[in-house]
Scaffold this motif. Structure first.
Motif, PDB file in Angstrom:
ATOM      1  N   GLN A 138       0.855  -1.178   0.000  1.00 17.33           N
ATOM      2  CA  GLN A 138       0.000   0.000   0.000  1.00 17.33           C
ATOM      3  C   GLN A 138       0.892   1.229   0.000  1.00 17.33           C
ATOM      4  O   GLN A 138       1.775   1.373   0.851  1.00 17.33           O
ATOM      5  CB  GLN A 138      -0.924  -0.023   1.215  1.00 17.33           C
ATOM      6  CG  GLN A 138      -1.917  -1.162   1.098  1.00 17.33           C
ATOM      7  CD  GLN A 138      -2.597  -1.476   2.398  1.00 17.33           C
ATOM      8  OE1 GLN A 138      -2.007  -1.386   3.458  1.00 17.33           O
ATOM      9  NE2 GLN A 138      -3.847  -1.862   2.318  1.00 17.33           N
ATOM     10  N   LEU A 139       0.676   2.080  -0.960  1.00 15.25           N
ATOM     11  CA  LEU A 139       1.523   3.245  -1.144  1.00 15.25           C
ATOM     12  C   LEU A 139       0.959   4.441  -0.378  1.00 15.25           C
ATOM     13  O   LEU A 139      -0.134   4.908  -0.684  1.00 15.25           O
ATOM     14  CB  LEU A 139       1.630   3.587  -2.630  1.00 15.25           C
ATOM     15  CG  LEU A 139       2.177   2.478  -3.523  1.00 15.25           C
ATOM     16  CD1 LEU A 139       2.096   2.887  -4.981  1.00 15.25           C
ATOM     17  CD2 LEU A 139       3.606   2.167  -3.139  1.00 15.25           C
ATOM     18  N   THR A 140       1.692   4.930   0.603  1.00 13.89           N
ATOM     19  CA  THR A 140       1.276   6.129   1.316  1.00 13.89           C
ATOM     20  C   THR A 140       1.475   7.312   0.389  1.00 13.89           C
ATOM     21  O   THR A 140       2.548   7.471  -0.192  1.00 13.89           O
ATOM     22  CB  THR A 140       2.115   6.319   2.600  1.00 13.89           C
ATOM     23  OG1 THR A 140       1.957   5.149   3.411  1.00 13.89           O
ATOM     24  CG2 THR A 140       1.661   7.546   3.369  1.00 13.89           C
ATOM     25  N   PRO A 141       0.471   8.142   0.210  1.00 19.30           N
ATOM     26  CA  PRO A 141       0.603   9.277  -0.704  1.00 19.30           C
ATOM     27  C   PRO A 141       1.719  10.230  -0.274  1.00 19.30           C
ATOM     28  O   PRO A 141       1.966  10.418   0.920  1.00 19.30           O
ATOM     29  CB  PRO A 141      -0.752   9.974  -0.617  1.00 19.30           C
ATOM     30  CG  PRO A 141      -1.662   9.014   0.029  1.00 19.30           C
ATOM     31  CD  PRO A 141      -0.834   8.075   0.832  1.00 19.30           C
ATOM     32  N   SER A 142       2.365  10.816  -1.250  1.00 16.52           N
ATOM     33  CA  SER A 142       3.465  11.753  -0.948  1.00 16.52           C
ATOM     34  C   SER A 142       2.958  13.005  -0.239  1.00 16.52           C
ATOM     35  O   SER A 142       3.723  13.696   0.426  1.00 16.52           O
ATOM     36  CB  SER A 142       4.188  12.140  -2.232  1.00 16.52           C
ATOM     37  OG  SER A 142       3.291  12.765  -3.139  1.00 16.52           O
ATOM     38  N   THR A 143       1.668  13.279  -0.349  1.00 14.87           N
ATOM     39  CA  THR A 143       1.086  14.457   0.308  1.00 14.87           C
ATOM     40  C   THR A 143       0.774  14.222   1.780  1.00 14.87           C
ATOM     41  O   THR A 143       0.481  15.172   2.504  1.00 14.87           O
ATOM     42  CB  THR A 143      -0.210  14.871  -0.397  1.00 14.87           C
ATOM     43  OG1 THR A 143      -1.079  13.738  -0.456  1.00 14.87           O
ATOM     44  CG2 THR A 143       0.059  15.385  -1.805  1.00 14.87           C
ATOM     45  N   ALA A 144       0.819  12.967   2.232  1.00 12.34           N
ATOM     46  CA  ALA A 144       0.499  12.646   3.621  1.00 12.34           C
ATOM     47  C   ALA A 144       1.512  13.273   4.574  1.00 12.34           C
ATOM     48  O   ALA A 144       2.710  13.280   4.293  1.00 12.34           O
ATOM     49  CB  ALA A 144       0.456  11.132   3.816  1.00 12.34           C
ATOM     50  N   ARG A 145       0.997  13.798   5.679  1.00 12.89           N
ATOM     51  CA  ARG A 145       1.865  14.408   6.692  1.00 12.89           C
ATOM     52  C   ARG A 145       1.573  13.754   8.035  1.00 12.89           C
ATOM     53  O   ARG A 145       0.427  13.544   8.399  1.00 12.89           O
ATOM     54  CB  ARG A 145       1.596  15.909   6.767  1.00 12.89           C
ATOM     55  CG  ARG A 145       1.982  16.617   5.467  1.00 12.89           C
ATOM     56  CD  ARG A 145       1.527  18.037   5.403  1.00 12.89           C
ATOM     57  NE  ARG A 145       2.106  18.819   6.473  1.00 12.89           N
ATOM     58  CZ  ARG A 145       1.643  19.995   6.849  1.00 12.89           C
ATOM     59  NH1 ARG A 145       0.593  20.516   6.274  1.00 12.89           N
ATOM     60  NH2 ARG A 145       2.219  20.670   7.827  1.00 12.89           N
TER      61      ARG A 145
END
Length: 150
Positions: A138-145
């Protein structure tokens, strides 16, 4: 006045409100009286009338959501368009555990980097909501903080 969540139907594009006053884009893959199956994206919602078909790559999550409470939420219908053909739709998903609209709103805000990705007691809950990639991960989005970044 736009129709609200209690009226959503298959193929509708809906706007899910974000904490910054804008909205995220989702599409209804299936709809029953009890639940809706949503294709969630990390894309901003377009203005009404500017609907374009989603690509399979746009769909980052496929979630069954209860209709309970949808009539009172602010999920305006923007229009409708064809569903992305390469994204599998499993009608049995609507018979599984349904997600609450409030969790969906938190998740979409986290996709847009406006809510901490790890804010819930289970810090990996949002990872579990993501659509698995081709390798089964599952790929965590690059926008996730993360909380520590906010």
């Amino acid at each position: 006045m736009p129709k609200r969540g209690s009226n959503i139907q298959q193929a509708d594009h809906i706007a899910i409100p974000l904490l910054n006053g804008s909205a995220g884009l989702a599409q209804v893959a299936l709809a029953t009286e009890r639940a809706v199956l949503l294709f969630l994206t990390a894309k901003p919602a377009p203005h009404k009338g500017q609907i374009a078909p989603l690509r399979a790559a746009d769909v980052v999550s496929i979630l069954p959501v209860t209709r309970a409470g949808l009539g009172d939420t602010q999920w305006p219908i923007l229009g409708y368009d064809a569903l992305p053909r390469a994204v599998p739709i499993d009608p049995a998903a609507l018979d599984q555990d349904l997600h609450d609209p409030a969790l969906v709103e938190a998740f979409v805000n986290a996709l847009h980097g406006l809510y901490p990705w790890d804010a819930f007691p289970d810090p990996k809950i949002f990872n579990a909501l993501l659509r698995p990639d081709q390798d089964g991960g599952q790929l965590t989005p690059s926008t996730a903080r993360l909380t520590s970044q906010m």
